[in-house]
Design a protein around this motif. Structure first.
Motif, short mmCIF file in Angstrom:
data_model
loop_
_atom_site.label_atom_id
_atom_site.label_comp_id
_atom_site.label_asym_id
_atom_site.label_seq_id
_atom_site.Cartn_x
_atom_site.Cartn_y
_atom_site.Cartn_z
N GLU A 48 -35.88 28.75 54.13
CA GLU A 48 -36.85 27.80 53.76
C GLU A 48 -36.36 26.83 52.87
OE1 GLU A 48 -40.85 30.94 52.78
OE2 GLU A 48 -39.47 31.35 51.59
N GLN A 49 -35.42 27.76 51.97
CA GLN A 49 -34.19 26.99 51.19
C GLN A 49 -33.69 25.58 51.60
OE1 GLN A 49 -33.32 27.89 46.96
NE2 GLN A 49 -34.74 29.85 46.79
N THR A 50 -32.75 27.17 52.68
CA THR A 50 -32.05 25.39 53.07
C THR A 50 -33.00 24.53 54.49
OG1 THR A 50 -30.71 27.62 53.94
CG2 THR A 50 -30.50 25.35 55.28
N ARG A 51 -33.66 24.85 54.32
CA ARG A 51 -34.62 23.96 54.87
C ARG A 51 -35.04 22.92 54.48
NH1 ARG A 51 -39.03 27.02 56.53
NH2 ARG A 51 -37.69 27.75 58.37
N GLN A 52 -35.43 23.31 53.69
CA GLN A 52 -36.03 22.38 52.12
C GLN A 52 -34.52 21.07 51.86
OE1 GLN A 52 -39.70 21.61 51.15
NE2 GLN A 52 -38.59 19.98 50.84
N ALA A 53 -33.56 22.64 51.68
CA ALA A 53 -32.16 21.62 51.21
C ALA A 53 -32.08 20.12 52.22
CB ALA A 53 -31.17 22.53 51.05
N ILE A 54 -32.01 20.84 53.46
CA ILE A 54 -31.50 19.78 54.45
C ILE A 54 -32.79 18.63 54.70
CG2 ILE A 54 -31.71 19.66 57.01
CD1 ILE A 54 -30.06 21.90 57.12
N ALA A 55 -33.92 18.76 54.45
CA ALA A 55 -34.54 17.80 54.43
C ALA A 55 -35.08 16.38 53.16
CB ALA A 55 -36.62 18.65 54.99
N ASN A 56 -34.35 17.73 52.29
CA ASN A 56 -34.38 16.39 51.21
C ASN A 56 -33.03 15.53 51.49
OD1 ASN A 56 -36.31 17.58 49.36
ND2 ASN A 56 -34.88 19.46 48.57
N CYS A 57 -32.05 16.15 51.97
CA CYS A 57 -30.63 14.92 52.38
C CYS A 57 -31.86 14.26 53.33
CB CYS A 57 -29.63 15.81 52.90
SG CYS A 57 -28.85 16.74 51.55
N GLU A 58 -32.32 14.95 54.44
CA GLU A 58 -32.20 13.76 55.40
C GLU A 58 -33.66 12.31 54.85
OE1 GLU A 58 -34.65 14.36 60.03
OE2 GLU A 58 -35.26 15.65 58.18
N ALA A 59 -34.32 12.36 53.99
CA ALA A 59 -35.17 11.64 52.82
C ALA A 59 -34.19 10.32 52.45
CB ALA A 59 -35.79 12.34 51.92
N VAL A 60 -32.86 11.49 52.22
CA VAL A 60 -32.36 9.98 51.34
C VAL A 60 -31.52 9.77 52.00
CG1 VAL A 60 -30.13 9.96 50.19
CG2 VAL A 60 -31.68 11.44 49.00
N LEU A 61 -30.87 10.42 53.18
CA LEU A 61 -30.67 9.25 54.64
C LEU A 61 -30.93 8.65 54.89
CD1 LEU A 61 -28.83 12.43 56.40
CD2 LEU A 61 -27.01 10.80 55.49
N ARG A 62 -32.75 8.65 54.82
CA ARG A 62 -33.58 7.67 55.36
C ARG A 62 -33.72 6.35 54.94
NH1 ARG A 62 -37.19 11.74 56.90
NH2 ARG A 62 -38.11 11.30 54.99
N ALA A 63 -34.05 6.71 53.76
CA ALA A 63 -33.35 5.66 52.55
C ALA A 63 -32.58 4.49 52.18
CB ALA A 63 -34.34 6.22 51.43
N ALA A 64 -31.55 5.26 52.71
CA ALA A 64 -30.51 4.38 52.70
C ALA A 64 -29.95 3.60 54.44
CB ALA A 64 -29.01 5.14 52.67
N GLY A 65 -30.96 4.20 55.42
CA GLY A 65 -31.06 3.39 56.56
C GLY A 65 -30.08 4.33 57.59
N ALA A 66 -30.34 5.90 57.45
CA ALA A 66 -29.49 6.53 58.70
C ALA A 66 -29.94 7.62 58.88
CB ALA A 66 -28.16 6.88 57.85
N THR A 67 -29.58 7.97 59.91
CA THR A 67 -29.96 9.83 60.17
C THR A 67 -29.67 10.41 60.18
OG1 THR A 67 -29.67 9.53 62.52
CG2 THR A 67 -31.96 8.28 61.58
N LEU A 68 -29.76 11.87 60.35
CA LEU A 68 -29.07 13.18 60.54
C LEU A 68 -28.02 12.63 61.67
CD1 LEU A 68 -31.30 16.24 60.15
CD2 LEU A 68 -29.39 15.62 58.82
N ASP A 69 -28.75 12.28 62.56
CA ASP A 69 -27.43 11.35 63.92
C ASP A 69 -26.23 10.90 63.74
OD1 ASP A 69 -29.32 13.24 65.79
OD2 ASP A 69 -29.56 11.48 66.09
N ASP A 70 -25.98 10.17 62.57
CA ASP A 70 -25.51 9.94 61.73
C ASP A 70 -23.96 10.20 60.93
OD1 ASP A 70 -25.87 6.99 62.79
OD2 ASP A 70 -27.29 7.24 61.06
N VAL A 71 -24.51 11.76 60.59
CA VAL A 71 -23.75 12.65 59.23
C VAL A 71 -22.47 13.17 60.26
CG1 VAL A 71 -23.58 14.72 58.23
CG2 VAL A 71 -25.86 13.65 58.42
#
Length: 125
Positions: A48-71
């Motif tokens: 649960e916490q891993t899922r949320q931590a990754i979702a939180n990172c994904e939200a920050v990436l979106r705010a920067a104009g990126a996606t998980l595919d750019d990681v």
């Protein structure tokens, strides 16, 4: 030139930027599995916490104009190294080939209720 990235969709702190964008590089700070709606850990399990931590990172990436595919790199810090298999179970659901480079280590800070902290580096363009 450095640009601070901020979103209300992920945990924030006055002590660090959620991410810094420098040219085409985005450096996401280590984010924990806290649900921003409640301010509490997303659950008692590493999954649960891993899922949320990754979702939180994904939200920050979106705010920067990126996606998980750019990681290109992911850093994972675990409160308990025994949680590594459970973290991997959830982590495997989030990335596609080519998978980002990754490291995992023990979280040095003891934060009550927090099982994992995840940071990412992305490159766009």
């Amino acid at each position: 030139m450095r640009e601070a990235i901020t979103t209300s969709q992920a945990p924030a702190s006055p002590l660090f930027s959620q991410a810094i964008k420098a040219g085409q590089h985005i450096y996401v700070s280590g984010l924990v599995g806290v649900d921003v709606a409640t301010g509490k850990p997303a659950g008692p399990t590493i999954q649960e916490q891993t899922r949320q931590a990754i979702a939180n990172c994904e939200a920050v990436l979106r705010a920067a104009g990126a996606t998980l595919d750019d990681v290109v790199e992911v850093g994972i810090l675990l409160s308990d190294p025994a949680d590594f298999p459970g973290m991997n179970e959830e982590y495997a659901n989030w990335f596609s080939d080519p998978l980002p480079a990754r490291y995992a280590a023990k979280l040095g800070a003891e934060i009550p209720g927090i099982l994992v902290s995840i940071r990412m580096t992305a490159v766009t363009g």
